[in-house]
Design a protein around this motif. Structure first.
Motif, PDB file in Angstrom:
ATOM      1  N   SER A  19      41.574  43.063  42.984  1.00  0.00           N
ATOM      2  CA  SER A  19      40.954  41.853  43.533  1.00  0.00           C
ATOM      3  C   SER A  19      41.950  41.119  44.418  1.00  0.00           C
ATOM      4  O   SER A  19      43.160  41.154  44.162  1.00  0.00           O
ATOM      5  CB  SER A  19      40.470  40.924  42.417  1.00  0.00           C
ATOM      6  OG  SER A  19      41.540  40.163  41.891  1.00  0.00           O
ATOM      7  N   PRO A  20      41.458  40.429  45.434  1.00  0.00           N
ATOM      8  CA  PRO A  20      42.347  39.637  46.297  1.00  0.00           C
ATOM      9  C   PRO A  20      43.038  38.518  45.515  1.00  0.00           C
ATOM     10  O   PRO A  20      44.175  38.164  45.820  1.00  0.00           O
ATOM     11  CB  PRO A  20      41.411  39.062  47.366  1.00  0.00           C
ATOM     12  CG  PRO A  20      40.169  39.871  47.299  1.00  0.00           C
ATOM     13  CD  PRO A  20      40.083  40.433  45.915  1.00  0.00           C
ATOM     14  N   ASP A  21      42.360  37.974  44.505  1.00  0.00           N
ATOM     15  CA  ASP A  21      42.971  36.908  43.708  1.00  0.00           C
ATOM     16  C   ASP A  21      44.208  37.409  42.971  1.00  0.00           C
ATOM     17  O   ASP A  21      45.223  36.714  42.906  1.00  0.00           O
ATOM     18  CB  ASP A  21      41.971  36.333  42.698  1.00  0.00           C
ATOM     19  CG  ASP A  21      40.872  35.523  43.361  1.00  0.00           C
ATOM     20  OD1 ASP A  21      41.042  35.118  44.533  1.00  0.00           O
ATOM     21  OD2 ASP A  21      39.843  35.290  42.703  1.00  0.00           O
ATOM     22  N   LEU A  22      44.145  38.609  42.423  1.00  0.00           N
ATOM     23  CA  LEU A  22      45.298  39.175  41.729  1.00  0.00           C
ATOM     24  C   LEU A  22      46.436  39.422  42.706  1.00  0.00           C
ATOM     25  O   LEU A  22      47.593  39.120  42.419  1.00  0.00           O
ATOM     26  CB  LEU A  22      44.925  40.465  40.997  1.00  0.00           C
ATOM     27  CG  LEU A  22      46.073  41.159  40.266  1.00  0.00           C
ATOM     28  CD1 LEU A  22      46.749  40.239  39.248  1.00  0.00           C
ATOM     29  CD2 LEU A  22      45.559  42.423  39.583  1.00  0.00           C
ATOM     30  N   ARG A  23      46.127  39.930  43.874  1.00  0.00           N
ATOM     31  CA  ARG A  23      47.161  40.159  44.890  1.00  0.00           C
ATOM     32  C   ARG A  23      47.817  38.833  45.270  1.00  0.00           C
ATOM     33  O   ARG A  23      49.047  38.735  45.359  1.00  0.00           O
ATOM     34  CB  ARG A  23      46.558  40.841  46.117  1.00  0.00           C
ATOM     35  CG  ARG A  23      47.496  40.945  47.313  1.00  0.00           C
ATOM     36  CD  ARG A  23      48.793  41.697  46.963  1.00  0.00           C
ATOM     37  NE  ARG A  23      49.862  41.344  47.878  1.00  0.00           N
ATOM     38  CZ  ARG A  23      50.163  41.998  48.977  1.00  0.00           C
ATOM     39  NH1 ARG A  23      49.487  43.065  49.315  1.00  0.00           N
ATOM     40  NH2 ARG A  23      51.151  41.598  49.733  1.00  0.00           N
ATOM     41  N   GLY A  24      47.034  37.798  45.455  1.00  0.00           N
ATOM     42  CA  GLY A  24      47.582  36.482  45.779  1.00  0.00           C
ATOM     43  C   GLY A  24      48.466  35.949  44.657  1.00  0.00           C
ATOM     44  O   GLY A  24      49.529  35.369  44.913  1.00  0.00           O
ATOM     45  N   TYR A  25      48.049  36.153  43.425  1.00  0.00           N
ATOM     46  CA  TYR A  25      48.842  35.728  42.274  1.00  0.00           C
ATOM     47  C   TYR A  25      50.178  36.470  42.249  1.00  0.00           C
ATOM     48  O   TYR A  25      51.230  35.876  42.001  1.00  0.00           O
ATOM     49  CB  TYR A  25      48.068  35.978  40.975  1.00  0.00           C
ATOM     50  CG  TYR A  25      48.883  35.719  39.734  1.00  0.00           C
ATOM     51  CD1 TYR A  25      49.063  34.421  39.267  1.00  0.00           C
ATOM     52  CD2 TYR A  25      49.484  36.756  39.038  1.00  0.00           C
ATOM     53  CE1 TYR A  25      49.825  34.163  38.143  1.00  0.00           C
ATOM     54  CE2 TYR A  25      50.248  36.518  37.913  1.00  0.00           C
ATOM     55  CZ  TYR A  25      50.422  35.220  37.458  1.00  0.00           C
ATOM     56  OH  TYR A  25      51.180  34.978  36.345  1.00  0.00           O
ATOM     57  N   ASP A  41      51.794  37.744  44.776  1.00  0.00           N
ATOM     58  CA  ASP A  41      52.634  37.220  45.852  1.00  0.00           C
ATOM     59  C   ASP A  41      53.312  35.917  45.412  1.00  0.00           C
ATOM     60  O   ASP A  41      54.506  35.725  45.658  1.00  0.00           O
ATOM     61  CB  ASP A  41      51.810  36.971  47.120  1.00  0.00           C
ATOM     62  CG  ASP A  41      51.425  38.265  47.829  1.00  0.00           C
ATOM     63  OD1 ASP A  41      52.034  39.318  47.566  1.00  0.00           O
ATOM     64  OD2 ASP A  41      50.488  38.206  48.652  1.00  0.00           O
TER      65      ASP A  41
END
Length: 157
Positions: free
Chosen positions: A133-139, A141
């Motif tokens: 998920s994009p949210d996990l990738r953002g987290y 980072d």
């Protein structure tokens, strides 16, 4: 360490993508609810959390090698050996090295020391997949920034 958030790595000390190694530090908290049950009157860091700290260290190494394009997930623990107790307030030095990678898997060897004393070591296998998920990738980072992940290593590498 922030045990309540399962963040077992405080800072990256060294990341070498050429040798496929990482060194991190983690300060065991002086007090935690974990120690109330493990064990009353003789608090020690649970082996399962030491193993997770080795897995998280290995995971950051793999993220760097994969340039944050894939996410490592712990798939197998092999040859885990607890060699001594880890007490509250101790500073852990965790080292990990990639032993094998390919076909969507990676194997690392990792160890934890307190000072010069080896406390545990393990061989860890990870499955690597695209970020779910994009949210996990953002987290991830944001966490990379918090623990001092050297992003220039993957940009320049």
């Amino acid at each position: 360490m922030q045990l309540d958030y399962f963040q077992l790595i405080d800072r990256i000390v060294d990341l070498n993508l050429d040798t496929k190694t990482i060194t991190v530090e983690a300060q065991v908290p002086a007090a935690s609810t974990i120690f109330e049950g493990h064990f009353p009157g003789y608090p020690i860091m649970p082996g399962v959390l030491l193993t997770e700290a080795m897995a998280q260290s290995s995971g950051w190494l793999l993220l760097g090698l994969m340039k944050f394009e894939r996410m490592p997930f712990l798939a197998m623990i092999k040859e885990a050996k607890m060699r001594g107790f880890v007490n509250p307030s101790e500073l852990l030095t965790i080292e990990a090295k990639v032993e094998h990678e390919g076909s969507g898997f990676a194997v690392t060897s990792a160890k934890i020391r307190v000072g010069k004393d080896l406390k545990c070591n393990a061989e860890l296998t990870f499955r690597t997949i695209p970020f779910p998920s994009p949210d996990l990738r953002g987290y991830m980072d944001a966490m990379a920034n918090k623990i001092g992940f050297p992003m220039q290593a993957i940009i320049n590498g």
